[in-house]
Design a protein around this motif. Structure first.
Motif, PDB file in Angstrom:
ATOM      1  N   ASP A  87       0.603  -1.121   0.389  1.00  0.00           N
ATOM      2  CA  ASP A  87       0.045   0.418  -0.253  1.00  0.00           C
ATOM      3  C   ASP A  87       0.844   1.582   0.065  1.00  0.00           C
ATOM      4  OD1 ASP A  87      -2.415  -1.311   0.183  1.00  0.00           O
ATOM      5  OD2 ASP A  87      -2.873  -0.882   2.212  1.00  0.00           O
ATOM      6  N   ALA A  88       1.822   1.291   0.863  1.00  0.00           N
ATOM      7  CA  ALA A  88       3.216   2.496   1.363  1.00  0.00           C
ATOM      8  C   ALA A  88       3.340   3.171  -0.148  1.00  0.00           C
ATOM      9  CB  ALA A  88       3.483   2.370   1.902  1.00  0.00           C
ATOM     10  N   LEU A  89       4.336   1.910  -1.075  1.00  0.00           N
ATOM     11  CA  LEU A  89       4.924   1.420  -1.747  1.00  0.00           C
ATOM     12  C   LEU A  89       3.612   2.354  -3.293  1.00  0.00           C
ATOM     13  CD1 LEU A  89       8.192   1.214  -3.304  1.00  0.00           C
ATOM     14  CD2 LEU A  89       7.296  -1.477  -3.705  1.00  0.00           C
TER      15      LEU A  89
ATOM     16  N   LEU B  73      12.982  -6.125  -2.480  1.00  0.00           N
ATOM     17  CA  LEU B  73      13.054  -5.865  -3.669  1.00  0.00           C
ATOM     18  C   LEU B  73      14.658  -5.930  -4.054  1.00  0.00           C
ATOM     19  CD1 LEU B  73      10.086  -4.273  -4.391  1.00  0.00           C
ATOM     20  CD2 LEU B  73      10.263  -6.808  -4.389  1.00  0.00           C
ATOM     21  N   GLY B  74      15.220  -5.791  -3.189  1.00  0.00           N
ATOM     22  CA  GLY B  74      17.021  -6.066  -3.589  1.00  0.00           C
ATOM     23  C   GLY B  74      17.144  -4.783  -4.405  1.00  0.00           C
ATOM     24  N   ALA B  75      16.208  -3.919  -3.946  1.00  0.00           N
ATOM     25  CA  ALA B  75      16.422  -2.188  -4.820  1.00  0.00           C
ATOM     26  C   ALA B  75      17.793  -0.719  -4.103  1.00  0.00           C
ATOM     27  CB  ALA B  75      15.011  -1.582  -4.884  1.00  0.00           C
ATOM     28  N   PRO B  76      18.247  -0.540  -5.001  1.00  0.00           N
ATOM     29  CA  PRO B  76      19.215   1.340  -4.429  1.00  0.00           C
ATOM     30  C   PRO B  76      18.423   2.029  -3.844  1.00  0.00           C
ATOM     31  CG  PRO B  76      19.384   0.908  -6.419  1.00  0.00           C
ATOM     32  CD  PRO B  76      18.179  -0.265  -6.543  1.00  0.00           C
ATOM     33  N   ASN B  77      17.019   2.532  -3.994  1.00  0.00           N
ATOM     34  CA  ASN B  77      16.061   3.031  -3.935  1.00  0.00           C
ATOM     35  C   ASN B  77      14.832   2.860  -4.007  1.00  0.00           C
ATOM     36  OD1 ASN B  77      15.638   3.636  -6.395  1.00  0.00           O
ATOM     37  ND2 ASN B  77      17.490   4.302  -6.969  1.00  0.00           N
ATOM     38  N   ARG B  78      13.526   4.140  -3.837  1.00  0.00           N
ATOM     39  CA  ARG B  78      12.249   3.685  -4.043  1.00  0.00           C
ATOM     40  C   ARG B  78      11.968   3.668  -5.510  1.00  0.00           C
ATOM     41  NH1 ARG B  78       8.587   8.434  -0.846  1.00  0.00           N
ATOM     42  NH2 ARG B  78       9.989   8.156   0.886  1.00  0.00           N
ATOM     43  N   ILE B  79      12.384   4.417  -6.408  1.00  0.00           N
ATOM     44  CA  ILE B  79      12.241   4.791  -7.711  1.00  0.00           C
ATOM     45  C   ILE B  79      12.091   3.235  -8.354  1.00  0.00           C
ATOM     46  CG2 ILE B  79      12.164   5.796  -9.733  1.00  0.00           C
ATOM     47  CD1 ILE B  79      11.089   7.314  -7.192  1.00  0.00           C
ATOM     48  N   THR B  80      13.536   2.827  -7.943  1.00  0.00           N
ATOM     49  CA  THR B  80      13.902   1.660  -8.416  1.00  0.00           C
ATOM     50  C   THR B  80      12.375   0.307  -7.887  1.00  0.00           C
ATOM     51  OG1 THR B  80      16.102   1.659  -8.927  1.00  0.00           O
ATOM     52  CG2 THR B  80      15.857  -0.290  -9.197  1.00  0.00           C
ATOM     53  N   ALA B  81      12.558   0.297  -6.697  1.00  0.00           N
ATOM     54  CA  ALA B  81      11.782  -0.725  -5.623  1.00  0.00           C
ATOM     55  C   ALA B  81      10.088  -0.823  -6.490  1.00  0.00           C
ATOM     56  CB  ALA B  81      11.529  -1.014  -4.603  1.00  0.00           C
ATOM     57  N   ILE B  82       9.856   0.495  -6.379  1.00  0.00           N
ATOM     58  CA  ILE B  82       8.694   0.147  -7.737  1.00  0.00           C
ATOM     59  C   ILE B  82       8.412   0.033  -9.098  1.00  0.00           C
ATOM     60  CG2 ILE B  82       6.435   2.356  -8.494  1.00  0.00           C
ATOM     61  CD1 ILE B  82       8.127   3.992  -6.133  1.00  0.00           C
ATOM     62  N   ARG B  83       9.393   0.536  -9.937  1.00  0.00           N
ATOM     63  CA  ARG B  83      10.023  -0.315 -11.194  1.00  0.00           C
ATOM     64  C   ARG B  83       9.676  -1.623 -11.185  1.00  0.00           C
ATOM     65  NH1 ARG B  83      13.445  -2.663 -13.076  1.00  0.00           N
ATOM     66  NH2 ARG B  83      15.151  -1.082 -12.662  1.00  0.00           N
TER      67      ARG B  83
ATOM     68  N   LEU C 153      -0.925   6.412   9.471  1.00  0.00           N
ATOM     69  CA  LEU C 153      -0.339   6.118  10.217  1.00  0.00           C
ATOM     70  C   LEU C 153       0.497   6.366  10.400  1.00  0.00           C
ATOM     71  CD1 LEU C 153       0.963   3.066   8.126  1.00  0.00           C
ATOM     72  CD2 LEU C 153       0.021   3.267  10.134  1.00  0.00           C
ATOM     73  N   THR C 154       1.725   6.605  11.002  1.00  0.00           N
ATOM     74  CA  THR C 154       2.830   7.557  11.322  1.00  0.00           C
ATOM     75  C   THR C 154       3.536   8.153  10.001  1.00  0.00           C
ATOM     76  OG1 THR C 154       4.775   6.457  12.446  1.00  0.00           O
ATOM     77  CG2 THR C 154       2.599   7.645  13.775  1.00  0.00           C
ATOM     78  N   GLU C 155       4.338   9.274   9.806  1.00  0.00           N
ATOM     79  CA  GLU C 155       5.872   8.703   8.801  1.00  0.00           C
ATOM     80  C   GLU C 155       6.533   8.084   8.755  1.00  0.00           C
ATOM     81  OE1 GLU C 155       7.025  12.959   7.160  1.00  0.00           O
ATOM     82  OE2 GLU C 155       4.737  13.774   7.986  1.00  0.00           O
ATOM     83  N   GLY C 156       7.006   8.493  10.365  1.00  0.00           N
ATOM     84  CA  GLY C 156       8.356   6.992  10.594  1.00  0.00           C
ATOM     85  C   GLY C 156       7.509   5.917  10.296  1.00  0.00           C
ATOM     86  N   THR C 157       6.661   5.827  10.947  1.00  0.00           N
ATOM     87  CA  THR C 157       6.016   4.174  10.361  1.00  0.00           C
ATOM     88  C   THR C 157       6.270   3.626   8.591  1.00  0.00           C
ATOM     89  OG1 THR C 157       5.090   3.628  12.277  1.00  0.00           O
ATOM     90  CG2 THR C 157       4.369   2.296  10.590  1.00  0.00           C
ATOM     91  N   VAL C 158       5.752   4.906   7.978  1.00  0.00           N
ATOM     92  CA  VAL C 158       5.788   4.609   6.276  1.00  0.00           C
ATOM     93  C   VAL C 158       7.450   4.819   6.066  1.00  0.00           C
ATOM     94  CG1 VAL C 158       4.817   5.962   4.624  1.00  0.00           C
ATOM     95  CG2 VAL C 158       3.825   6.697   6.221  1.00  0.00           C
ATOM     96  N   ARG C 159       8.245   5.244   6.400  1.00  0.00           N
ATOM     97  CA  ARG C 159       9.626   5.115   6.126  1.00  0.00           C
ATOM     98  C   ARG C 159       9.796   3.507   6.264  1.00  0.00           C
ATOM     99  NH1 ARG C 159       9.617  10.755   7.782  1.00  0.00           N
ATOM    100  NH2 ARG C 159      10.196   9.736   9.524  1.00  0.00           N
ATOM    101  N   ASN C 160       9.679   3.520   7.711  1.00  0.00           N
ATOM    102  CA  ASN C 160       9.734   1.745   8.082  1.00  0.00           C
ATOM    103  C   ASN C 160       9.332   0.913   6.593  1.00  0.00           C
ATOM    104  OD1 ASN C 160      10.723   2.412  10.300  1.00  0.00           O
ATOM    105  ND2 ASN C 160       9.742   1.981  11.285  1.00  0.00           N
TER     106      ASN C 160
ATOM    107  N   ALA D   6       3.077   9.838  -4.152  1.00  0.00           N
ATOM    108  CA  ALA D   6       3.038  10.828  -2.787  1.00  0.00           C
ATOM    109  C   ALA D   6       4.078  10.326  -1.690  1.00  0.00           C
ATOM    110  CB  ALA D   6       1.567   9.952  -2.429  1.00  0.00           C
ATOM    111  N   GLN D   7       3.886  11.773  -1.027  1.00  0.00           N
ATOM    112  CA  GLN D   7       5.817  12.170   0.290  1.00  0.00           C
ATOM    113  C   GLN D   7       5.084  11.140   1.066  1.00  0.00           C
ATOM    114  OE1 GLN D   7       8.302  13.059  -0.524  1.00  0.00           O
ATOM    115  NE2 GLN D   7       7.923  13.052  -3.015  1.00  0.00           N
ATOM    116  N   ALA D   8       5.557  11.243   2.142  1.00  0.00           N
ATOM    117  CA  ALA D   8       5.867  10.282   3.406  1.00  0.00           C
ATOM    118  C   ALA D   8       4.175  10.474   4.694  1.00  0.00           C
ATOM    119  CB  ALA D   8       6.873  10.514   4.272  1.00  0.00           C
ATOM    120  N   GLY D   9       4.474  12.140   4.330  1.00  0.00           N
ATOM    121  CA  GLY D   9       3.101  13.147   5.095  1.00  0.00           C
ATOM    122  C   GLY D   9       1.910  11.727   4.369  1.00  0.00           C
ATOM    123  N   GLU D  10       1.775  12.188   3.281  1.00  0.00           N
ATOM    124  CA  GLU D  10       0.921  11.929   2.867  1.00  0.00           C
ATOM    125  C   GLU D  10      -0.053  10.561   2.355  1.00  0.00           C
ATOM    126  OE1 GLU D  10       1.151  15.095  -0.936  1.00  0.00           O
ATOM    127  OE2 GLU D  10       2.595  14.033  -0.997  1.00  0.00           O
TER     128      GLU D  10
END
Length: 158
Positions: free
Chosen positions: A104-106, A140-150, A124-131, A113-117
Motif C-alpha cells: 500500500d505504501a509503495l 526487492l533488492g532495490a537501491p532506492n524507492r524508484i527502483t523498488a516501484i519499477r 500511520l505515522t510518517e516514521g512507520t511509513v518510512r519503515n 505521494a510523499q511520506a506525510g501524505e
C-alpha cells in the motif's frame, strides 16, 4: 547443534525441545536505522505469546525474521530448533515478498505521494511509513524507492 525436521508442533515434545522459538540478541538494521535492537525471548511449547508495542517498535520486522522472510542483521533465531532464514527463498518464489502495508505504501509512493501524505492516507505515522518503504526497498533488492516501484510493477505486485 543437531538440526531435525519437525512437521508438527506436537513433535517438539518427542524431539526434546521445550522452547519452540528462541531469539537471542536479535538486531535488524535498515541502512543507518536500527529497527530492532537486542531483542531476546523464548516461547515454550504450548505457551501463548504476543509481541506488543507502538507503531514502529519492530513487531512486524521481528515476526518477519521469525518467519524467514527477512534475514536478521544480528543475533540468533531458532524456530523448532532450526534457522528459519534458509526457507525464505523457496517460500517466496513467484510470490510477492511485500506485506499488504508495504505494498500500500509503495503504491501510494508510485503515485507521487510523499511520506506525510502516505501516512495520512493509511492512518500511520510518517516514521512507520518510512519503515514500510525501507522494508519494501530491502525486500526487492532495490537501491532506492524508484527502483523498488519499477521492480514491483514489473513483477505485477503493484
Amino acid at each position: 547443534m543437531e538440526a531435525r525436521q519437525l512437521t508438527d508442533v506436537a513433535d517438539t515434545a518427542t524431539a526434546g525441545l521445550d522452547d519452540v522459538i528462541e531469539v537471542g540478541g536479535l538486531r535488524q538494521r535498515y541502512g543507518g536505522f536500527e529497527a530492532v535492537r537486542d531483542v531476546s525471548f523464548t516461547v515454550a511449547r504450548g505457551e501463548i505469546f504476543a509481541l506488543l508495542g507502538t507503531n514502529g517498535a519492530g513487531k512486524t520486522t521481528t515476526t518477519e525474521v521469525l518467519e524467514g522472510f527477512r534475514p536478521a542483521s544480528g543475533g540468533t533465531v531458532r524456530v523448532l530448533g532450526l534457522d528459519p532464514e534458509p526457507a525464505a527463498p523457496a517460500m517466496m518464489a513467484g510470490e510477492s515478498p511485500l506485506t499488504a502495508r508495504e505494498r500500500d505504501a509503495l503504491a501510494l509512493a508510485a503515485q507521487g505521494a510523499q511520506a506525510g501524505e502516505i501516512a495520512a492516507a493509511l492512518h500511520l505515522t510518517e516514521g512507520t511509513v518510512r519503515n514500510y518503504l525501507s522494508a519494501a526497498i530491502t525486500k526487492l533488492g532495490a537501491p532506492n524507492r524508484i527502483t523498488a516501484i519499477r521492480v514491483a510493477q514489473e513483477k505485477g505486485w503493484l
